[in-house]
Each structure stands twice: as structure tokens, then as C-alpha cells.
Write a protein that holds these residues in place. Structure first.
Motif, mmCIF file in Angstrom:
data_model
loop_
_atom_site.group_PDB
_atom_site.id
_atom_site.type_symbol
_atom_site.label_atom_id
_atom_site.label_comp_id
_atom_site.label_asym_id
_atom_site.label_seq_id
_atom_site.Cartn_x
_atom_site.Cartn_y
_atom_site.Cartn_z
ATOM 1 N N ALA A 61 -20.070 30.815 -56.131
ATOM 2 C CA ALA A 61 -20.945 31.175 -55.011
ATOM 3 C C ALA A 61 -22.312 31.635 -55.511
ATOM 4 O O ALA A 61 -23.346 31.271 -54.931
ATOM 5 C CB ALA A 61 -20.283 32.249 -54.160
ATOM 6 N N GLU A 62 -22.337 32.422 -56.577
ATOM 7 C CA GLU A 62 -23.608 32.890 -57.116
ATOM 8 C C GLU A 62 -24.463 31.715 -57.595
ATOM 9 O O GLU A 62 -25.675 31.670 -57.347
ATOM 10 C CB GLU A 62 -23.398 33.878 -58.265
ATOM 11 C CG GLU A 62 -24.707 34.400 -58.826
ATOM 12 C CD GLU A 62 -24.536 35.414 -59.949
ATOM 13 O OE1 GLU A 62 -25.552 36.041 -60.308
ATOM 14 O OE2 GLU A 62 -23.404 35.590 -60.448
ATOM 15 N N ARG A 63 -23.846 30.752 -58.247
ATOM 16 C CA ARG A 63 -24.579 29.566 -58.712
ATOM 17 C C ARG A 63 -25.188 28.817 -57.510
ATOM 18 O O ARG A 63 -26.333 28.387 -57.545
ATOM 19 C CB ARG A 63 -23.651 28.663 -59.522
ATOM 20 C CG ARG A 63 -24.357 27.518 -60.209
ATOM 21 C CD ARG A 63 -23.502 26.786 -61.227
ATOM 22 N NE ARG A 63 -22.180 26.477 -60.734
ATOM 23 C CZ ARG A 63 -21.049 26.802 -61.350
ATOM 24 N NH1 ARG A 63 -21.081 27.443 -62.496
ATOM 25 N NH2 ARG A 63 -19.887 26.466 -60.838
ATOM 26 N N ALA A 64 -24.412 28.692 -56.427
ATOM 27 C CA ALA A 64 -24.910 28.010 -55.222
ATOM 28 C C ALA A 64 -26.053 28.795 -54.580
ATOM 29 O O ALA A 64 -27.049 28.212 -54.144
ATOM 30 C CB ALA A 64 -23.771 27.810 -54.231
ATOM 31 N N LEU A 65 -25.913 30.129 -54.526
ATOM 32 C CA LEU A 65 -26.989 30.956 -53.981
ATOM 33 C C LEU A 65 -28.281 30.759 -54.773
ATOM 34 O O LEU A 65 -29.358 30.584 -54.192
ATOM 35 C CB LEU A 65 -26.606 32.437 -54.016
ATOM 36 C CG LEU A 65 -25.545 32.925 -53.048
ATOM 37 C CD1 LEU A 65 -25.171 34.369 -53.358
ATOM 38 C CD2 LEU A 65 -25.998 32.791 -51.607
ATOM 39 N N ARG A 66 -28.155 30.777 -56.080
ATOM 40 C CA ARG A 66 -29.344 30.623 -56.934
ATOM 41 C C ARG A 66 -29.996 29.260 -56.691
ATOM 42 O O ARG A 66 -31.225 29.153 -56.625
ATOM 43 C CB ARG A 66 -28.996 30.807 -58.400
ATOM 44 C CG ARG A 66 -28.690 32.246 -58.747
ATOM 45 C CD ARG A 66 -28.659 32.489 -60.249
ATOM 46 N NE ARG A 66 -28.221 33.816 -60.550
ATOM 47 C CZ ARG A 66 -28.932 34.917 -60.388
ATOM 48 N NH1 ARG A 66 -30.146 34.836 -59.905
ATOM 49 N NH2 ARG A 66 -28.437 36.101 -60.683
ATOM 50 N N GLY A 69 -32.118 29.332 -53.844
ATOM 51 C CA GLY A 69 -33.257 30.244 -53.927
ATOM 52 C C GLY A 69 -32.933 31.688 -53.612
ATOM 53 O O GLY A 69 -33.833 32.486 -53.342
ATOM 54 N N ALA A 70 -31.657 32.052 -53.635
ATOM 55 C CA ALA A 70 -31.233 33.426 -53.360
ATOM 56 C C ALA A 70 -30.582 34.022 -54.604
ATOM 57 O O ALA A 70 -30.311 33.320 -55.575
ATOM 58 C CB ALA A 70 -30.252 33.456 -52.187
ATOM 59 N N SER A 71 -30.311 35.323 -54.537
ATOM 60 C CA SER A 71 -29.605 35.990 -55.627
ATOM 61 C C SER A 71 -28.566 36.932 -55.029
ATOM 62 O O SER A 71 -28.533 37.138 -53.809
ATOM 63 C CB SER A 71 -30.589 36.788 -56.495
ATOM 64 O OG SER A 71 -31.041 37.929 -55.791
ATOM 65 N N LEU A 72 -27.751 37.525 -55.868
ATOM 66 C CA LEU A 72 -26.768 38.481 -55.375
ATOM 67 C C LEU A 72 -27.446 39.664 -54.686
ATOM 68 O O LEU A 72 -26.895 40.238 -53.745
ATOM 69 C CB LEU A 72 -25.865 38.972 -56.510
ATOM 70 C CG LEU A 72 -24.925 37.936 -57.120
ATOM 71 C CD1 LEU A 72 -24.059 38.586 -58.195
ATOM 72 C CD2 LEU A 72 -24.063 37.255 -56.069
ATOM 73 N N ALA A 73 -28.645 40.009 -55.105
ATOM 74 C CA ALA A 73 -29.373 41.116 -54.481
ATOM 75 C C ALA A 73 -29.731 40.823 -53.024
ATOM 76 O O ALA A 73 -29.996 41.744 -52.257
ATOM 77 C CB ALA A 73 -30.640 41.423 -55.272
ATOM 78 N N ASP A 74 -29.719 39.554 -52.623
ATOM 79 C CA ASP A 74 -30.053 39.152 -51.254
ATOM 80 C C ASP A 74 -28.835 39.106 -50.331
ATOM 81 O O ASP A 74 -28.968 38.828 -49.140
ATOM 82 C CB ASP A 74 -30.707 37.767 -51.262
ATOM 83 C CG ASP A 74 -31.969 37.718 -52.095
ATOM 84 O OD1 ASP A 74 -32.754 38.678 -52.034
ATOM 85 O OD2 ASP A 74 -32.155 36.709 -52.818
ATOM 86 N N VAL A 75 -27.654 39.369 -50.875
ATOM 87 C CA VAL A 75 -26.415 39.229 -50.101
ATOM 88 C C VAL A 75 -26.278 40.358 -49.086
ATOM 89 O O VAL A 75 -26.398 41.538 -49.429
ATOM 90 C CB VAL A 75 -25.188 39.173 -51.042
ATOM 91 C CG1 VAL A 75 -23.888 39.218 -50.258
ATOM 92 C CG2 VAL A 75 -25.258 37.904 -51.896
ATOM 93 N N LEU A 76 -26.007 39.959 -47.841
ATOM 94 C CA LEU A 76 -25.783 40.917 -46.758
ATOM 95 C C LEU A 76 -24.306 41.103 -46.460
ATOM 96 O O LEU A 76 -23.886 42.175 -46.074
ATOM 97 C CB LEU A 76 -26.450 40.433 -45.466
ATOM 98 C CG LEU A 76 -27.954 40.361 -45.443
ATOM 99 C CD1 LEU A 76 -28.415 39.801 -44.109
ATOM 100 C CD2 LEU A 76 -28.554 41.730 -45.690
#
Length: 134
Positions: A61-66, A69-76
Motif C-alpha cells: 500500500a505504501e508503494r502504491a501511495l508513493r 504522489g502520497a506518503s504515509l504522513a498523508d494517511v487519514l
């Protein structure tokens, strides 16, 4: 990025068969689909090990977020689905290793089973990417 929809694939053979993407970004919003503990070779990672499987789900999931254009810090929000909710602490440990400083809203739920009986956990993630300062 407003109005643009971008899909991200993890290369899973299930994606075209089912008709889904690993993640989708629309504007600032990114959603990662139910992510299973599948290794690069196509087999289940950590059979019987909830922590290892949760960590693998989070890696994917983290790889897909990156890529979106997102990161774990953007997770709500995260959703942790387990076939045995009494093992929630094993999943929570893996979750805490990634999100201790982010602290998204999180739900743990029990499900009856997944597509592959070796899978003990799946993870979904929703994120919002901050607007770029211009």
C-alpha cells in the motif's frame, strides 16, 4: 491535480481480472484498495503470521501511495480486516511501526475469509495529499 484521476497498479494478476486498481488518486484524495499479503513471487508472505502479513500489506500500500504522489504522513484512515480479530494486537504492532507519529483513524474488523485462505489480513488506506504551496 484537481479533476485528474490517476490509477496505480501493483501488477497483481487479479487487478485486470476483477477490474480494480491498487490505488486511485483523484485530486488530493488517494485510496488504496484492500491489499493482501502477496509477495513479489505471487505467493502469500508469512503464512500463519499476522504481523508479517500486515507489514507486507502496508509495504504494498505504501508503494502504491508513493506512486500516486502520497506518503504515509498523508494517511487519514486505515482499515485492518482480519480473519481472527482476537489477533488484532499482532496487526496493531505492524500498524504502529508505520503510523505511531501519523496516528490516522483506524478500524479493526473481523471478516469470515479472503480470496486466498492463507491470507489472515488485508489493509485499506485513504489519504489526502496537501495542496502544493505556489
Amino acid at each position: 491535480m484537481t479533476g485528474i484521476r490517476r490509477t496505480v497498479s501493483s501488477g497483481s494478476p487479479l487487478e485486470p481480472r476483477i477490474g480494480f486498481s491498487r490505488a486511485v488518486r483523484s485530486g488530493q484524495h488517494v485510496a488504496a484498495a484492500g491489499t493482501a499479503p502477496i509477495g513479489d513471487e505471487g505467493r502469500t508472505v508469512g503464512p500463519g503470521d499476522v504481523h508479517a502479513q500486515t507489514a507486507r500489506c502496508l509495504d504494498i500500500a505504501e508503494r502504491a501511495l508513493r506512486e500516486a504522489g502520497a506518503s504515509l504522513a498523508d494517511v487519514l484512515r486505515t482499515r485492518i480486516m482480519l480473519t481472527d480479530v482476537t489477533r488484532w494486537e499482532e496487526a496493531a504492532r505492524a500498524h504502529g511501526e508505520r503510523f505511531a507519529s501519523v496516528r490516522p483513524v483506524t478500524t479493526f474488523v473481523e471478516v469470515s475469509r479472503f480470496i486466498d485462505p492463507e491470507w489472515l489480513v488485508e489493509v485499506e488506506i485513504d489519504a489526502v495529499v496537501p495542496r502544493e504551496q505556489g
